[in-house]
Design a protein around this motif. Structure first.
Motif, mmCIF file in Angstrom:
data_model
loop_
_atom_site.group_PDB
_atom_site.id
_atom_site.type_symbol
_atom_site.label_atom_id
_atom_site.label_comp_id
_atom_site.label_asym_id
_atom_site.label_seq_id
_atom_site.Cartn_x
_atom_site.Cartn_y
_atom_site.Cartn_z
ATOM 1 N N PRO A 15 6.008 12.466 -6.695
ATOM 2 C CA PRO A 15 6.058 13.490 -5.857
ATOM 3 C C PRO A 15 4.216 13.845 -6.034
ATOM 4 O O PRO A 15 3.594 14.385 -4.866
ATOM 5 C CB PRO A 15 6.569 14.755 -6.595
ATOM 6 N N GLU A 16 3.635 13.911 -6.923
ATOM 7 C CA GLU A 16 2.151 14.048 -7.316
ATOM 8 C C GLU A 16 1.536 13.208 -6.395
ATOM 9 O O GLU A 16 0.418 13.616 -5.902
ATOM 10 C CB GLU A 16 1.721 14.228 -8.587
ATOM 11 N N GLN A 17 1.794 11.826 -6.379
ATOM 12 C CA GLN A 17 1.114 10.962 -5.327
ATOM 13 C C GLN A 17 1.184 11.582 -3.937
ATOM 14 O O GLN A 17 0.255 11.263 -3.342
ATOM 15 C CB GLN A 17 1.684 9.673 -5.299
ATOM 16 N N VAL A 18 2.526 11.920 -3.494
ATOM 17 C CA VAL A 18 2.792 12.374 -2.253
ATOM 18 C C VAL A 18 1.883 13.503 -2.037
ATOM 19 O O VAL A 18 1.192 13.699 -0.780
ATOM 20 C CB VAL A 18 4.240 12.564 -1.890
ATOM 21 N N ALA A 19 1.786 14.533 -2.695
ATOM 22 C CA ALA A 19 0.962 15.696 -2.606
ATOM 23 C C ALA A 19 -0.523 15.249 -2.228
ATOM 24 O O ALA A 19 -1.089 16.052 -1.635
ATOM 25 C CB ALA A 19 1.206 16.763 -3.845
ATOM 26 N N ARG A 20 -0.765 14.208 -3.126
ATOM 27 C CA ARG A 20 -2.443 13.952 -3.087
ATOM 28 C C ARG A 20 -2.723 13.281 -1.660
ATOM 29 O O ARG A 20 -3.479 13.658 -0.789
ATOM 30 C CB ARG A 20 -2.620 13.091 -3.912
ATOM 31 N N VAL A 21 -1.632 12.506 -1.073
ATOM 32 C CA VAL A 21 -1.937 12.042 0.225
ATOM 33 C C VAL A 21 -1.604 12.765 1.237
ATOM 34 O O VAL A 21 -2.400 13.075 2.287
ATOM 35 C CB VAL A 21 -0.799 10.747 0.350
ATOM 36 N N ARG A 22 -0.672 13.845 1.113
ATOM 37 C CA ARG A 22 -0.344 14.987 2.056
ATOM 38 C C ARG A 22 -1.746 15.845 2.318
ATOM 39 O O ARG A 22 -1.924 16.078 3.267
ATOM 40 C CB ARG A 22 0.681 15.924 1.674
ATOM 41 N N ASP B 299 0.705 -1.166 -0.021
ATOM 42 C CA ASP B 299 0.130 0.088 0.178
ATOM 43 C C ASP B 299 1.010 1.334 0.014
ATOM 44 O O ASP B 299 1.264 1.763 0.983
ATOM 45 C CB ASP B 299 -0.846 0.035 1.112
ATOM 46 N N HIS B 300 1.255 1.869 -1.294
ATOM 47 C CA HIS B 300 2.053 2.867 -1.253
ATOM 48 C C HIS B 300 1.500 4.192 -0.671
ATOM 49 O O HIS B 300 2.222 4.886 0.013
ATOM 50 C CB HIS B 300 2.334 3.098 -2.826
ATOM 51 N N ASP B 301 0.275 4.219 -0.501
ATOM 52 C CA ASP B 301 -0.591 5.662 0.286
ATOM 53 C C ASP B 301 -0.217 5.475 1.479
ATOM 54 O O ASP B 301 -0.097 6.438 2.149
ATOM 55 C CB ASP B 301 -1.995 5.632 -0.402
ATOM 56 N N LEU C 294 10.149 16.298 5.320
ATOM 57 C CA LEU C 294 10.450 15.998 3.804
ATOM 58 C C LEU C 294 9.762 16.747 2.778
ATOM 59 O O LEU C 294 8.397 16.808 2.982
ATOM 60 C CB LEU C 294 10.758 14.530 3.785
ATOM 61 N N THR C 295 10.085 17.195 1.782
ATOM 62 C CA THR C 295 9.299 17.564 0.534
ATOM 63 C C THR C 295 8.645 16.434 0.013
ATOM 64 O O THR C 295 9.007 15.230 0.216
ATOM 65 C CB THR C 295 10.430 18.467 -0.244
ATOM 66 N N ASP C 296 7.736 16.915 -1.068
ATOM 67 C CA ASP C 296 7.180 15.687 -1.603
ATOM 68 C C ASP C 296 7.819 14.931 -2.658
ATOM 69 O O ASP C 296 7.935 13.754 -2.725
ATOM 70 C CB ASP C 296 5.852 16.240 -2.630
ATOM 71 N N ASP C 297 8.883 15.572 -3.152
ATOM 72 C CA ASP C 297 10.091 14.987 -3.840
ATOM 73 C C ASP C 297 11.033 13.909 -3.105
ATOM 74 O O ASP C 297 11.191 13.021 -3.491
ATOM 75 C CB ASP C 297 11.259 16.044 -4.536
ATOM 76 N N GLU C 298 11.276 14.320 -1.872
ATOM 77 C CA GLU C 298 11.869 13.593 -0.925
ATOM 78 C C GLU C 298 11.244 12.211 -0.524
ATOM 79 O O GLU C 298 11.750 11.258 -0.430
ATOM 80 C CB GLU C 298 12.516 14.274 0.245
ATOM 81 N N VAL C 299 10.117 12.292 -0.203
ATOM 82 C CA VAL C 299 9.233 11.437 0.152
ATOM 83 C C VAL C 299 9.082 10.630 -0.985
ATOM 84 O O VAL C 299 9.296 9.285 -0.888
ATOM 85 C CB VAL C 299 7.877 11.711 0.908
ATOM 86 N N ALA C 300 8.882 10.952 -2.245
ATOM 87 C CA ALA C 300 8.699 10.080 -3.566
ATOM 88 C C ALA C 300 10.059 9.221 -3.565
ATOM 89 O O ALA C 300 9.979 8.104 -4.091
ATOM 90 C CB ALA C 300 8.381 10.772 -4.760
ATOM 91 N N ASN C 301 11.149 9.970 -3.534
ATOM 92 C CA ASN C 301 12.466 9.299 -3.817
ATOM 93 C C ASN C 301 12.683 8.349 -2.625
ATOM 94 O O ASN C 301 13.157 7.122 -3.077
ATOM 95 C CB ASN C 301 13.650 10.263 -3.659
ATOM 96 N N VAL C 302 12.650 8.676 -1.407
ATOM 97 C CA VAL C 302 12.732 7.626 -0.425
ATOM 98 C C VAL C 302 11.955 6.371 -0.423
ATOM 99 O O VAL C 302 12.277 5.502 -0.567
ATOM 100 C CB VAL C 302 12.937 8.225 1.074
ATOM 101 N N ILE C 303 10.595 6.643 -0.820
ATOM 102 C CA ILE C 303 9.616 5.531 -0.652
ATOM 103 C C ILE C 303 10.262 4.612 -2.112
ATOM 104 O O ILE C 303 9.928 3.536 -2.053
ATOM 105 C CB ILE C 303 8.316 5.694 -0.706
ATOM 106 N N THR C 304 10.235 5.213 -3.178
ATOM 107 C CA THR C 304 10.849 4.473 -4.232
ATOM 108 C C THR C 304 11.984 3.625 -4.066
ATOM 109 O O THR C 304 12.094 2.592 -4.524
ATOM 110 C CB THR C 304 11.046 5.398 -5.321
#
Length: 134
Positions: free
Chosen positions: A124-131, A67-69, A99-109
């Protein structure tokens, strides 16, 4: 994270900063590894195995990779209360990370593509949506 203020999720002060934006999957992985080593490994260990009964594993983690979200939400909103990971119960507090949306996307990836998690990409768009959803 263990402060005399109590057992609620504590917030790390937010600061404005500029980070490089990943332009390729290789950059996302490299930046994610750097963030993992700086932020995540203290609790989840460099090999992602966590500390049994205290900090859950993110290596081969049924909770993380399915569950990535949910993984995004744990990083951006924090997490408290009982969870079960790979059949073991954990009941601790993870503070939200600065962490920024980019950092979260990077670390989870990075984590999804390492530690036997089966691969995947978070944007980062997925992160922004969840945030924004909570």
């Amino acid at each position: 994270v263990y402060l005399p203020e109590g057992g609620a999720i504590q917030e790390i002060p937010q600061e404005k900063r500029s980070i490089p934006v990943a332009k390729t999957q290789e950059e996302r992985m490299e930046f994610g590894k750097n963030t993992f080593m700086a932020v995540c490994q203290a609790c989840h260990m460099a090999d992602g195995t966590g500390i049994e009964g205290i900090f859950p594993p993110i290596a081969n983690s049924d909770d993380f990779k399915d569950d990535h979200d949910k993984a995004i939400s744990a990083v951006v909103h924090g997490l408290q209360g009982e969870i079960t990971v790979n059949g073991t119960k954990y009941d601790n507090i993870m503070p939200s990370q600065n962490l920024t949306d980019d950092e979260v996307a990077n670390v989870i990836t990075f984590v999804l593509n390492n530690f036997d998690n089966g691969g995947g990409t978070v944007t980062p768009e997925q992160v922004a949506r969840v945030r924004e959803s909570s």
